[in-house]
Design a protein around this motif. Structure first.
Motif, short mmCIF file in Angstrom:
data_model
loop_
_atom_site.label_atom_id
_atom_site.label_comp_id
_atom_site.label_asym_id
_atom_site.label_seq_id
_atom_site.Cartn_x
_atom_site.Cartn_y
_atom_site.Cartn_z
N LEU A 173 4.88 4.36 -2.76
CA LEU A 173 4.30 3.02 -2.86
C LEU A 173 3.19 2.97 -3.90
O LEU A 173 3.08 2.02 -4.67
N GLU A 174 2.34 4.00 -3.89
CA GLU A 174 1.21 4.04 -4.84
C GLU A 174 1.69 4.03 -6.28
O GLU A 174 1.14 3.33 -7.13
N GLU A 175 2.72 4.82 -6.56
CA GLU A 175 3.25 4.91 -7.93
C GLU A 175 3.87 3.59 -8.37
O GLU A 175 3.61 3.12 -9.48
N ALA A 176 4.68 3.01 -7.51
CA ALA A 176 5.33 1.74 -7.85
C ALA A 176 4.31 0.63 -8.00
O ALA A 176 4.38 -0.18 -8.93
N SER B 117 3.82 -2.93 -0.02
CA SER B 117 4.45 -2.73 1.28
C SER B 117 4.74 -4.07 1.95
O SER B 117 5.82 -4.29 2.49
N ARG B 118 3.77 -4.98 1.90
CA ARG B 118 3.98 -6.32 2.49
C ARG B 118 5.08 -7.08 1.77
O ARG B 118 5.86 -7.79 2.39
N GLU C 46 12.73 3.88 -3.11
CA GLU C 46 12.90 5.16 -2.42
C GLU C 46 14.00 5.99 -3.07
O GLU C 46 13.87 7.21 -3.19
N ARG C 47 15.09 5.35 -3.49
CA ARG C 47 16.17 6.07 -4.15
C ARG C 47 15.68 6.72 -5.44
O ARG C 47 16.11 7.81 -5.81
N LYS C 48 14.78 6.05 -6.14
CA LYS C 48 14.20 6.58 -7.37
C LYS C 48 13.17 7.68 -7.09
O LYS C 48 12.83 8.46 -7.96
N GLY C 49 12.69 7.73 -5.82
CA GLY C 49 11.70 8.74 -5.46
C GLY C 49 10.27 8.33 -5.76
O GLY C 49 9.39 9.18 -5.85
N LEU C 50 10.03 7.03 -5.91
CA LEU C 50 8.68 6.54 -6.19
C LEU C 50 7.95 6.26 -4.89
O LEU C 50 8.48 5.60 -4.00
N LEU D 237 2.51 0.70 -11.32
CA LEU D 237 3.30 0.20 -12.45
C LEU D 237 3.08 -1.28 -12.69
O LEU D 237 3.15 -1.75 -13.82
N VAL D 238 2.85 -2.03 -11.62
CA VAL D 238 2.70 -3.48 -11.74
C VAL D 238 1.31 -3.95 -11.32
O VAL D 238 1.09 -5.14 -11.11
N GLU D 239 0.41 -2.99 -11.17
CA GLU D 239 -1.00 -3.28 -10.87
C GLU D 239 -1.20 -4.07 -9.58
O GLU D 239 -1.95 -5.04 -9.54
N ILE D 240 -0.49 -3.65 -8.52
CA ILE D 240 -0.77 -4.19 -7.20
C ILE D 240 -0.99 -3.01 -6.25
O ILE D 240 -0.52 -1.90 -6.52
#
Length: 94
Positions: free
Chosen positions: A12-15, A27-28, A6-10, A18-21
């Motif tokens: 959930l979808e974007e983050a 979120s879980r 959140e501090r980076k402004g990403l 990045l790691v293909e999840i």
């Protein structure tokens, strides 16, 4: 992890991308309802600008979760016992 993201402004979808999840899986993980592979934690820490100590701590926690639970999600292997690789981003930035 959520605070870093959140501090980076990403979002959930974007983050997650990045790691293909999925957004739901990430979120879980953030709510400690699911474990995540340590390479994914490492990539997210790098992307979010975590300090070296925070990154090390979060990666060690992810590694510990894998050993405690024996979870295929975090063991570096998929459900069939094959080695799983980190996402495309991690491979291209290694």
């Amino acid at each position: 992890m959520r605070r870093l993201r959140e501090r980076k402004g990403l979002a959930l979808e974007e983050a997650g991308a990045l790691v293909e999840i999925s957004k739901a899986a990430l979120s879980r993980c953030e709510k400690k309802e699911r474990t995540v592979k340590w390479p994914a934690v490492d990539v997210l820490c790098c992307e979010c600008g975590a300090s070296g100590q925070v990154r090390k701590t979060l990666v060690e926690l992810a590694k510990g979760s894998a050993h405690e639970r024996g979870s295929p999600c975090t063991s570096g292997r998929d459900r069939r016992g094959r080695h799983s690789a980190p996402g495309r981003w991690a491979r291209s930035h290694a």
